[in-house]
Scaffold this motif. Sequence first.
Motif, mmCIF file in Angstrom:
data_model
loop_
_atom_site.group_PDB
_atom_site.id
_atom_site.type_symbol
_atom_site.label_atom_id
_atom_site.label_comp_id
_atom_site.label_asym_id
_atom_site.label_seq_id
_atom_site.Cartn_x
_atom_site.Cartn_y
_atom_site.Cartn_z
ATOM 1 N N LEU B 161 15.320 69.498 -60.881
ATOM 2 C CA LEU B 161 16.578 68.967 -60.337
ATOM 3 C C LEU B 161 17.533 68.623 -61.480
ATOM 4 O O LEU B 161 17.116 68.145 -62.534
ATOM 5 C CB LEU B 161 16.322 67.709 -59.503
ATOM 6 N N LEU B 166 25.809 59.181 -63.164
ATOM 7 C CA LEU B 166 26.111 58.029 -62.308
ATOM 8 C C LEU B 166 27.523 58.092 -61.731
ATOM 9 O O LEU B 166 27.748 57.771 -60.562
ATOM 10 C CB LEU B 166 25.914 56.742 -63.116
ATOM 11 N N GLY B 167 28.484 58.514 -62.547
ATOM 12 C CA GLY B 167 29.867 58.551 -62.089
ATOM 13 C C GLY B 167 30.100 59.522 -60.945
ATOM 14 O O GLY B 167 31.038 59.365 -60.167
ATOM 15 N N THR B 169 27.395 60.579 -58.795
ATOM 16 C CA THR B 169 26.427 60.369 -57.708
ATOM 17 C C THR B 169 26.495 58.955 -57.140
ATOM 18 O O THR B 169 26.170 58.739 -55.978
ATOM 19 C CB THR B 169 24.986 60.598 -58.188
ATOM 20 N N GLY B 170 26.869 57.974 -57.967
ATOM 21 C CA GLY B 170 26.826 56.584 -57.517
ATOM 22 C C GLY B 170 25.414 56.026 -57.477
ATOM 23 O O GLY B 170 25.196 54.905 -57.023
ATOM 24 N N ILE B 171 24.442 56.820 -57.929
ATOM 25 C CA ILE B 171 23.033 56.403 -57.930
ATOM 26 C C ILE B 171 22.497 56.569 -59.346
ATOM 27 O O ILE B 171 22.697 57.619 -59.952
ATOM 28 C CB ILE B 171 22.179 57.271 -56.973
ATOM 29 N N GLU B 175 16.757 56.018 -60.452
ATOM 30 C CA GLU B 175 16.457 55.816 -59.030
ATOM 31 C C GLU B 175 16.173 57.141 -58.326
ATOM 32 O O GLU B 175 15.270 57.245 -57.509
ATOM 33 C CB GLU B 175 17.672 55.181 -58.334
ATOM 34 N N ILE B 176 16.994 58.148 -58.645
ATOM 35 C CA ILE B 176 16.815 59.459 -58.002
ATOM 36 C C ILE B 176 15.446 60.034 -58.356
ATOM 37 O O ILE B 176 14.718 60.533 -57.501
ATOM 38 C CB ILE B 176 17.941 60.434 -58.426
ATOM 39 N N ALA B 178 12.758 58.371 -59.412
ATOM 40 C CA ALA B 178 11.682 57.565 -58.818
ATOM 41 C C ALA B 178 11.513 57.922 -57.342
ATOM 42 O O ALA B 178 10.388 58.032 -56.841
ATOM 43 C CB ALA B 178 11.996 56.081 -58.987
ATOM 44 N N ALA B 179 12.634 58.131 -56.647
ATOM 45 C CA ALA B 179 12.568 58.482 -55.227
ATOM 46 C C ALA B 179 11.854 59.818 -55.038
ATOM 47 O O ALA B 179 10.954 59.952 -54.204
ATOM 48 C CB ALA B 179 13.988 58.562 -54.652
ATOM 49 N N LEU B 180 12.222 60.807 -55.835
ATOM 50 C CA LEU B 180 11.611 62.137 -55.724
ATOM 51 C C LEU B 180 10.124 62.088 -56.049
ATOM 52 O O LEU B 180 9.308 62.756 -55.415
ATOM 53 C CB LEU B 180 12.297 63.120 -56.675
ATOM 54 N N ARG B 183 7.941 61.000 -53.306
ATOM 55 C CA ARG B 183 7.814 61.985 -52.232
ATOM 56 C C ARG B 183 7.023 63.218 -52.683
ATOM 57 O O ARG B 183 6.118 63.678 -51.997
ATOM 58 C CB ARG B 183 9.220 62.427 -51.822
ATOM 59 N N VAL B 184 7.387 63.757 -53.844
ATOM 60 C CA VAL B 184 6.820 65.033 -54.290
ATOM 61 C C VAL B 184 5.475 64.822 -54.991
ATOM 62 O O VAL B 184 4.640 65.714 -55.041
ATOM 63 C CB VAL B 184 7.823 65.742 -55.233
ATOM 64 N N ARG B 224 21.626 53.602 -67.426
ATOM 65 C CA ARG B 224 21.438 52.160 -67.454
ATOM 66 C C ARG B 224 19.974 51.752 -67.253
ATOM 67 O O ARG B 224 19.505 50.815 -67.846
ATOM 68 C CB ARG B 224 22.322 51.498 -66.401
#
Lengths: 345, 345, 345, 345
Positions: B161, B166-167, B169-171, B175-176, B178-180, B183-184, B224
């Motif tokens: 991916l 950040l500018g 996605t806002g995320i 975090e992105i 860790a989320a993946l 799940r994966v 960050r």
Amino acid sequence: MSSQPEQNAGFVPLYNVRTDLALEAQEIVQQQIAAEIHGVVSENLQEDGIAINRLEIETEQAAQQLGKSRGRYLTFEVPGLRRKDAALQDRVSEILARELVRFLELPSDLQQAVLVVGLGNWNVTPDSLGPKVIEDLLVTRHAMMMDQKILGEGFRAVCALSPGVLGTTGIETGEIIAALVQRVKPGLVIVIDALAARRLERLHTTIQVTDSGISPGSGVGNNRLGINRQTIGVPVVAIGVPTVVDASTIAGEAFDALAEHFKKEPRGFALSNALKDLDWDQRRLLITEVLEPYAGGRLMVTPKETDAFVEDMAYIISGGLNSALHPRVHSESSEKYLAAAMWRL
Amino acid sequence: MSSQPEQNAGFVPLYNVRTDLALEAQEIVQQQIAAEIHGVVSENLQEDGIAINRLEIETEQAAQQLGKSRGRYLTFEVPGLRRKDAALQDRVSEILARELVRFLELPSDLQQAVLVVGLGNWNVTPDSLGPKVIEDLLVTRHAMMMDQKILGEGFRAVCALSPGVLGTTGIETGEIIAALVQRVKPGLVIVIDALAARRLERLHTTIQVTDSGISPGSGVGNNRLGINRQTIGVPVVAIGVPTVVDASTIAGEAFDALAEHFKKEPRGFALSNALKDLDWDQRRLLITEVLEPYAGGRLMVTPKETDAFVEDMAYIISGGLNSALHPRVHSESSEKYLAAAMWRL
Amino acid sequence: MSSQPEQNAGFVPLYNVRTDLALEAQEIVQQQIAAEIHGVVSENLQEDGIAINRLEIETEQAAQQLGKSRGRYLTFEVPGLRRKDAALQDRVSEILARELVRFLELPSDLQQAVLVVGLGNWNVTPDSLGPKVIEDLLVTRHAMMMDQKILGEGFRAVCALSPGVLGTTGIETGEIIAALVQRVKPGLVIVIDALAARRLERLHTTIQVTDSGISPGSGVGNNRLGINRQTIGVPVVAIGVPTVVDASTIAGEAFDALAEHFKKEPRGFALSNALKDLDWDQRRLLITEVLEPYAGGRLMVTPKETDAFVEDMAYIISGGLNSALHPRVHSESSEKYLAAAMWRL
Amino acid sequence: MSSQPEQNAGFVPLYNVRTDLALEAQEIVQQQIAAEIHGVVSENLQEDGIAINRLEIETEQAAQQLGKSRGRYLTFEVPGLRRKDAALQDRVSEILARELVRFLELPSDLQQAVLVVGLGNWNVTPDSLGPKVIEDLLVTRHAMMMDQKILGEGFRAVCALSPGVLGTTGIETGEIIAALVQRVKPGLVIVIDALAARRLERLHTTIQVTDSGISPGSGVGNNRLGINRQTIGVPVVAIGVPTVVDASTIAGEAFDALAEHFKKEPRGFALSNALKDLDWDQRRLLITEVLEPYAGGRLMVTPKETDAFVEDMAYIISGGLNSALHPRVHSESSEKYLAAAMWRL
């Protein structure tokens, strides 16, 4: 602050100052000689948060003093653009259009083509301004050459090219333009280029329009041939935006900041003077030492958000150009007007 | 040269040095304390014009001294890469593959997914390394999850991916990821990032591989959240290439060059000392003064040809990764091997 | 015209019709059964050259008849968009914003995040709509999570991602979204996708908004997992624009045109019937024969100027979304409003 | 199968067949007249899964029969390329280089420039082949014009341009090339273009090289002026790859498939004949009816994975060209060789 330590430097051209902006050159030289420069006429306007400067370098002597070619320079300074203010962007675009109409002295014959050339490398973000402006330009020459009146009234014959840089074409951009001009026979060539400024606050806040063309070695991409009326054969107007500062400028400014610092210190006066006494050759040697590890390549300083700023400036300039060039777009005050039929070509 | 003037600074973290490279941090600190740092094991190899350094920061104290996290660091220095030597590029890619196999300790189970994440902003040339590597990556997880054995033997389940910054996605990227990962459930995460170096000669010539992850605030894009085993939950290996130097580094180096200059002069010793006596706060103040006109944004220094260098480095790293991750690609020594059937998906 | 020759086909799902538009599915089925379908409520509006259809599929039986999921569908048909009319584009953007506000039923709590996902492959022009919309989206979540009130009032926490397609990530897009939703916990997910239409006149002139999510196998990129409230866990609204027609549709239409042709001829009635008697399996066999030489890959039909149309549609949708999501943008009726402070992050 | 129903059509030009490939035109006409065409010399080779055809159209009559210009055509057919086989790609690139050396008859004077032009629109994936080839081309003219021998021996003076399409420049591509040729005075112009094929199996598997130039109206971008020795003034060699099939071809093939289908049926013979009896005007009318809803724009059929295929073909062609043009690259059998010093320019 002075980047030219010899007190009597007078008319020595400012080769040591890397700026593509006539306004900056004027400021620097005036600071040095503490006086107006003869042969330079300058007029300032303030309008809606937009400072407009109209400068004319009238004599060869003034041109040499400033290290800039003779000609007219129109400069817009809009510090607010750094704040991503969409309404301000539209206002700048409109004022740019209005001033361009006055500056360009376009022929009344709309069939007489105008060729707009986007200089620079689209793969290097701060050098991609020119190609980005071309992308949003309202190109009409091919439609106006057809029999049918598919486009309607009020459009000028505009054509455009983003040739890329010497490293990817193997041909000087000046050569490409001259070749096209000979064939297409436009009445005017407009070139768009990313510039190097000397002062950081100019980055992405300043637009310079000039009829003196593009000097050899200027611009981010560093063209070798000049692009001007003499080399191209028709009037050339250059529109530029500073998107980088040369790294050597940053190093030079550090010396000056240091000298200023010690001047204020009790026992620092001698130091400050020692720093100021460094002649230009010594300074250049030191700067080269700092930047040398990169082994000769040219280094540019640019903000991290350069992509967004270049995008915005391209929007402002393409909007201003579309409105200035096409009477119909101007009257409908929509910089994006596009005749329906064009897309059937 | 020292950017930390206090002689006994000892264990003060080097917050003043902006480098993402452990090797640079070690060099700087060793110069300062003129001795080996305890808790750091370093090994150097020279091979075919490629300098390989294996560094391990074993203790928390050493980590604080260097301002780098504990962990293993593998660094390749290849000054020749600046010369656009295609054969050297291929050699570096192969040696990178070989060292990655050793460094990554990949599981023998090829079904266990590896997630590769390209950090950075594809719209800003020197920050686009990560996304460019992902483009050339041999992605196989989806094919290996299907019933049919369309892919054949010898491939590892690789997914990838390029989330952007950040500018846009806002995320937080952390975090992105860790989320993946939740799940994966990959066995390993590899992140690719453009780095900031302190020395210009490192630009586009150095590759750093580390299992210490990515520290908050490092990289061109300035994340960050940290991205490491603790924050992500599985081992994280970061592969980075310095593509920019911070503008403040250039200003700082100018001071040092000046101090060195005066030291050599007959009456300059006092001056040199005065410069060296500037404490860090004073230096920072001066540098801020130089760069302030840009009003707080972060400025990066990068060569004009950054596009070609980033392209080359992406080619080297994607080749090295494809070979290190997929046993079949490794054995056929073709970093571009791609099973026919994949493209029918 | 019918692509389902059995007269009594009635409730047979329309697998043979490749359309992602509920409006098209309804038209086709109504033509076949020559009657209203029970469980479908449809309302039409005409406004400024923009046809708005509000359709609700209320029962499972109706859903099966139409081959579309239960839910609400909002469709804008604007044939004029093919004419590159900038004023019309702005009008569609505004009406889209107004209708989205009504359709989305957004929570009054602006801190509750909305996640916008741009589906599709940015390297394939007609599939790049989603990523292009994300590029122009006003992303604010990161700014709103910070302590300082840098952004001011009237903004909603919006975050966004363009993950790319299965072939480049190895992870189903539905999996990526579900993972992010679990972590970011948005109140709503909006997905943007390029669609396949059945009729050529829909290309680049139609926008469909639906709360039924994205069905497996729909869209240009052909996702395998559904993306809807059930699979994602929060409400999902899909915004789609048809940018391609399946090549098999073109072949099928050729058969129908032929049948119509012979019907009008004196001795052609038997021929026309013979053509109409071809059952679906025979038709599919023939179409496969025509398209087979490409050996199984999926072929799409798209206009040559697809780049300009996708660009325009992305402009309309990002403008509409920015206005619908952020009360402040809506009230200032500027789809591009962007708070100054955001760019200092 | 025949798309020209008149049995005695003989020498009627095949305007109804939309193909840019001479090989396809020959196949079609030979099928129709069931005989060799006079004035056409054809030679076939098979090598490593690569079918090579050397075709020469020697007479004006043969040219009219085939609807192709007089000249030499070199065609490579490599069905395996659709399978993403990297080793095969390299092999095709090498054989292409070898055949180009033979075909181009390059002057022994390496100082005599060769101009390579990448036609097509980089914003439309299947039309982006030309610009993509230019990106990877080894451009040397500027380096060879400098005093210092920075480049070393064995390089030819190569320059290049990707001008974009008429819609974005307002200038016919043929005009741009002619203008450049007049100025740069190359000994040879090579143009790279994406083509339209008539048969789906040709897509992304075929490379055509011809010295007959580019005919008006051919190519994906549909140029209006021919680009050939007559219009440009120096020899022109065109290298093309079919990346699209015209949508009207798909519709036409559907009719043929239908005729074939009914021929095999017991009572279908009359039907089959009726279909075959449709004259070309009737067929065209029917096809127009099918495609008309798109209101006159040109529709292209292209596979969903067009991005990956165009990327691969650009790699093969740029590699083949670099090796064919530069003796040093050829002898070192590395298509990516790049002299170090070039990047210091």
